[in-house]
Scaffold this motif. Structure first.
Motif, short mmCIF file in Angstrom:
data_model
loop_
_atom_site.label_atom_id
_atom_site.label_comp_id
_atom_site.label_asym_id
_atom_site.label_seq_id
_atom_site.Cartn_x
_atom_site.Cartn_y
_atom_site.Cartn_z
N PRO A 121 0.83 -1.21 0.00
CA PRO A 121 0.00 0.00 0.00
C PRO A 121 0.87 1.26 0.00
O PRO A 121 2.00 1.22 0.49
CB PRO A 121 -0.80 -0.12 1.30
N PRO A 122 0.38 2.33 -0.58
CA PRO A 122 1.16 3.58 -0.53
C PRO A 122 1.29 4.05 0.91
O PRO A 122 0.44 3.73 1.75
CB PRO A 122 0.33 4.56 -1.37
N ALA A 123 2.33 4.78 1.21
CA ALA A 123 2.50 5.34 2.55
C ALA A 123 1.33 6.27 2.82
O ALA A 123 1.25 7.36 2.27
CB ALA A 123 3.81 6.08 2.66
N ARG A 124 0.42 5.81 3.64
CA ARG A 124 -0.85 6.51 3.79
C ARG A 124 -0.67 7.93 4.33
O ARG A 124 -1.26 8.86 3.82
CB ARG A 124 -1.75 5.70 4.72
N GLY A 125 0.17 8.04 5.37
CA GLY A 125 0.35 9.36 5.98
C GLY A 125 0.81 10.40 4.98
O GLY A 125 0.24 11.47 4.87
N SER A 126 1.83 10.06 4.22
CA SER A 126 2.37 11.05 3.29
C SER A 126 1.40 11.34 2.16
O SER A 126 1.34 12.45 1.66
CB SER A 126 3.72 10.58 2.75
N THR A 127 0.61 10.34 1.77
CA THR A 127 -0.36 10.56 0.70
C THR A 127 -1.45 11.52 1.16
O THR A 127 -1.80 12.46 0.45
CB THR A 127 -1.01 9.22 0.28
N VAL A 128 -1.93 11.30 2.37
CA VAL A 128 -2.95 12.18 2.93
C VAL A 128 -2.40 13.60 3.04
O VAL A 128 -3.05 14.57 2.67
CB VAL A 128 -3.43 11.68 4.31
N ARG A 129 -1.18 13.69 3.53
CA ARG A 129 -0.61 15.03 3.72
C ARG A 129 -0.38 15.73 2.38
O ARG A 129 -0.56 16.93 2.27
CB ARG A 129 0.69 14.93 4.52
N GLY A 130 0.03 14.96 1.38
CA GLY A 130 0.21 15.54 0.05
C GLY A 130 -1.12 16.07 -0.50
O GLY A 130 -1.17 17.15 -1.08
N ALA A 131 -2.18 15.31 -0.28
CA ALA A 131 -3.50 15.73 -0.74
C ALA A 131 -3.96 16.97 0.02
O ALA A 131 -4.54 17.89 -0.55
CB ALA A 131 -4.50 14.59 -0.58
N LEU A 132 -3.68 16.98 1.32
CA LEU A 132 -4.03 18.15 2.15
C LEU A 132 -3.29 19.38 1.66
O LEU A 132 -3.87 20.46 1.50
CB LEU A 132 -3.64 17.91 3.61
N GLU A 133 -2.01 19.20 1.41
CA GLU A 133 -1.19 20.33 0.96
C GLU A 133 -1.71 20.87 -0.37
O GLU A 133 -1.81 22.08 -0.56
CB GLU A 133 0.28 19.90 0.85
N ALA A 134 -2.04 19.96 -1.28
CA ALA A 134 -2.55 20.39 -2.58
C ALA A 134 -3.86 21.16 -2.43
O ALA A 134 -4.06 22.20 -3.06
CB ALA A 134 -2.74 19.17 -3.49
N ALA A 135 -4.74 20.65 -1.58
CA ALA A 135 -6.03 21.31 -1.37
C ALA A 135 -5.83 22.69 -0.75
O ALA A 135 -6.46 23.67 -1.16
CB ALA A 135 -6.93 20.45 -0.47
#
Ligand SMILES: [Zn+2]
Length: 106
Positions: free
Chosen positions: A6-20
């Motif tokens: 699975p992708p590193a969930r924490g960093s993926t969420v944070r990347g999406a947060l940062e983009a938003a």
């Protein structure tokens, strides 16, 4: 048969947060907005924002907090450094609080 990694969930969420947050309107996005956009629960948003703020600093960017305010008396929670919504107004004790909003500057 090996399980997919699975992708590193924490960093993926944070990347999406940062983009938003980077493309957020000037009025910012609330924890509720962010939970809907990123697909995490509203109560997890504050924790992710704390980590995001640190990584933004390293990049020379900044997480702007548009403070919460009391809907009853207009009190603004200017000095509040936490990312969660305050429970009650210190001035009039009302619990109808307009939540803080966030965006990324820089
Ligand atoms: Zn108040």
């Amino acid at each position: 048969m090996s399980a997919p990694v699975p992708p590193a969930r924490g960093s993926t969420v944070r990347g999406a947060l940062e983009a938003a947050l980077t493309s957020a309107p000037e009025s910012g996005l609330t924890a509720k907005d962010l939970s809907a956009l990123v697909g995490i629960s509203e109560k997890d948003v504050a924790g992710h924002l704390e980590h995001l703020e640190k990584s933004l600093k390293v990049q020379g960017a900044r997480l702007e907090v548009l403070p919460a305010s009391c809907l009853a008396c207009g009190f603004t929670f200017k000095d509040r450094r936490r990312f969660t919504r305050p429970g009650a107004c210190p001035q009039c004790r009302a619990t109808r609080i307009d939540p803080p909003a966030f965006r990324v500057i820089g």
